[in-house]
Scaffold this motif. Structure first.
Motif, PDB file in Angstrom:
ATOM      1  N   TRP A  14       0.252  -6.345  -8.179  1.00  0.00           N
ATOM      2  CA  TRP A  14       0.919  -6.261  -6.881  1.00  0.00           C
ATOM      3  C   TRP A  14       1.888  -5.088  -6.872  1.00  0.00           C
ATOM      4  O   TRP A  14       2.591  -4.841  -7.857  1.00  0.00           O
ATOM      5  CB  TRP A  14       1.698  -7.542  -6.595  1.00  0.00           C
ATOM      6  CG  TRP A  14       0.848  -8.742  -6.404  1.00  0.00           C
ATOM      7  CD1 TRP A  14       0.432  -9.618  -7.360  1.00  0.00           C
ATOM      8  CD2 TRP A  14       0.283  -9.201  -5.177  1.00  0.00           C
ATOM      9  NE1 TRP A  14      -0.351 -10.591  -6.809  1.00  0.00           N
ATOM     10  CE2 TRP A  14      -0.452 -10.370  -5.460  1.00  0.00           C
ATOM     11  CE3 TRP A  14       0.329  -8.763  -3.851  1.00  0.00           C
ATOM     12  CZ2 TRP A  14      -1.127 -11.088  -4.480  1.00  0.00           C
ATOM     13  CZ3 TRP A  14      -0.338  -9.477  -2.881  1.00  0.00           C
ATOM     14  CH2 TRP A  14      -1.058 -10.620  -3.194  1.00  0.00           C
TER      15      TRP A  14
ATOM     16  N   ARG B 240       4.663  -3.120  -3.876  1.00  0.00           N
ATOM     17  CA  ARG B 240       5.315  -3.342  -2.585  1.00  0.00           C
ATOM     18  C   ARG B 240       5.912  -2.038  -2.080  1.00  0.00           C
ATOM     19  O   ARG B 240       6.215  -1.131  -2.854  1.00  0.00           O
ATOM     20  CB  ARG B 240       6.396  -4.416  -2.697  1.00  0.00           C
ATOM     21  CG  ARG B 240       7.608  -4.013  -3.536  1.00  0.00           C
ATOM     22  CD  ARG B 240       8.538  -5.203  -3.695  1.00  0.00           C
ATOM     23  NE  ARG B 240       9.744  -4.840  -4.433  1.00  0.00           N
ATOM     24  CZ  ARG B 240      10.670  -5.717  -4.805  1.00  0.00           C
ATOM     25  NH1 ARG B 240      10.522  -7.011  -4.513  1.00  0.00           N
ATOM     26  NH2 ARG B 240      11.741  -5.310  -5.465  1.00  0.00           N
TER      27      ARG B 240
ATOM     28  N   ARG C 242       6.157   3.385  -2.875  1.00  0.00           N
ATOM     29  CA  ARG C 242       5.495   2.169  -3.338  1.00  0.00           C
ATOM     30  C   ARG C 242       5.994   1.839  -4.739  1.00  0.00           C
ATOM     31  O   ARG C 242       6.071   2.693  -5.606  1.00  0.00           O
ATOM     32  CB  ARG C 242       3.977   2.356  -3.327  1.00  0.00           C
ATOM     33  CG  ARG C 242       3.204   1.077  -3.525  1.00  0.00           C
ATOM     34  CD  ARG C 242       1.762   1.233  -3.137  1.00  0.00           C
ATOM     35  NE  ARG C 242       1.614   1.445  -1.691  1.00  0.00           N
ATOM     36  CZ  ARG C 242       0.453   1.411  -1.046  1.00  0.00           C
ATOM     37  NH1 ARG C 242      -0.666   1.185  -1.712  1.00  0.00           N
ATOM     38  NH2 ARG C 242       0.390   1.615   0.250  1.00  0.00           N
TER      39      ARG C 242
ATOM     40  N   ASP D 293      13.942  -7.757  -1.409  1.00  0.00           N
ATOM     41  CA  ASP D 293      12.532  -7.982  -1.698  1.00  0.00           C
ATOM     42  C   ASP D 293      11.668  -7.792  -0.458  1.00  0.00           C
ATOM     43  O   ASP D 293      10.433  -7.838  -0.542  1.00  0.00           O
ATOM     44  CB  ASP D 293      12.314  -9.397  -2.252  1.00  0.00           C
ATOM     45  CG  ASP D 293      12.944  -9.591  -3.624  1.00  0.00           C
ATOM     46  OD1 ASP D 293      13.535 -10.674  -3.829  1.00  0.00           O
ATOM     47  OD2 ASP D 293      12.846  -8.693  -4.464  1.00  0.00           O
TER      48      ASP D 293
ATOM     49  N   TYR E 288       3.635  -6.156   0.757  1.00  0.00           N
ATOM     50  CA  TYR E 288       3.125  -6.354  -0.590  1.00  0.00           C
ATOM     51  C   TYR E 288       1.617  -6.090  -0.590  1.00  0.00           C
ATOM     52  O   TYR E 288       0.882  -6.636   0.233  1.00  0.00           O
ATOM     53  CB  TYR E 288       3.420  -7.773  -1.063  1.00  0.00           C
ATOM     54  CG  TYR E 288       4.860  -7.948  -1.470  1.00  0.00           C
ATOM     55  CD1 TYR E 288       5.879  -7.939  -0.511  1.00  0.00           C
ATOM     56  CD2 TYR E 288       5.210  -8.112  -2.809  1.00  0.00           C
ATOM     57  CE1 TYR E 288       7.205  -8.075  -0.886  1.00  0.00           C
ATOM     58  CE2 TYR E 288       6.531  -8.260  -3.193  1.00  0.00           C
ATOM     59  CZ  TYR E 288       7.524  -8.240  -2.230  1.00  0.00           C
ATOM     60  OH  TYR E 288       8.841  -8.382  -2.610  1.00  0.00           O
TER      61      TYR E 288
ATOM     62  N   GLY F 116      -2.426  -5.409   2.487  1.00  0.00           N
ATOM     63  CA  GLY F 116      -0.983  -5.608   2.533  1.00  0.00           C
ATOM     64  C   GLY F 116      -0.600  -6.840   3.332  1.00  0.00           C
ATOM     65  O   GLY F 116      -1.228  -7.182   4.340  1.00  0.00           O
TER      66      GLY F 116
END
Length: 125
Positions: free
Chosen positions: A35, A37, A44, A89, A93, A118
């Motif tokens: 993963w 994000r 990224r 956060d 993602y 995503g």
């Protein structure tokens, strides 16, 4: 190979959320799944990755100890369990996969061959 991510949404700070990614197509060629994000205006960022057997995992420093990645190779799925979520956060993602057999999962986005569409995770304060 096609990757389909799901599970994003809105959660309050301190909460938890689980992301899932399912691989289809020539999924037998996939060795590492992970993963990344990307927040608005940011590059990224590596989040987590796991090799095919699940024997090796890697985590980005910002999520270590809060996120947990797991994989079901028989089902060609990878899951990211996110806990103690913080506003920082918040990001889109992306699920990713690569066809190189690595002992240690790669952290560079350029190493990955396949990408999902995503899923947005929003953490409110």
């Amino acid at each position: 190979v096609q990757l389909q991510a799901s599970g994003g949404g809105l959660v309050q700070a301190g909460g938890s959320l689980k992301l899932s990614c399912a691989a289809s197509g020539r999924s037998a060629s996939i060795y590492v799944m992970g993963w990344f994000r990307q927040a608005p205006g940011q590059e990224r960022e590596f989040v987590a990755a796991i090799n095919r057997s699940g024997s090796n995992r890697a985590y980005g420093d910002s999520v270590k100890g809060r996120f947990f990645i797991s994989r079901d190779s028989a089902e060609n799925t990878v899951t990211l369990q996110m806990t103690s979520l913080r506003p920082e956060d918040t990001a889109v993602y992306y699920c990713a996969a690569e066809g190189v057999r690595r002992l240690i999962p790669a952290r560079l986005s350029s190493s990955y061959d396949y990408w999902g569409q995503g899923t947005l995770v929003t953490v409110s304060s």
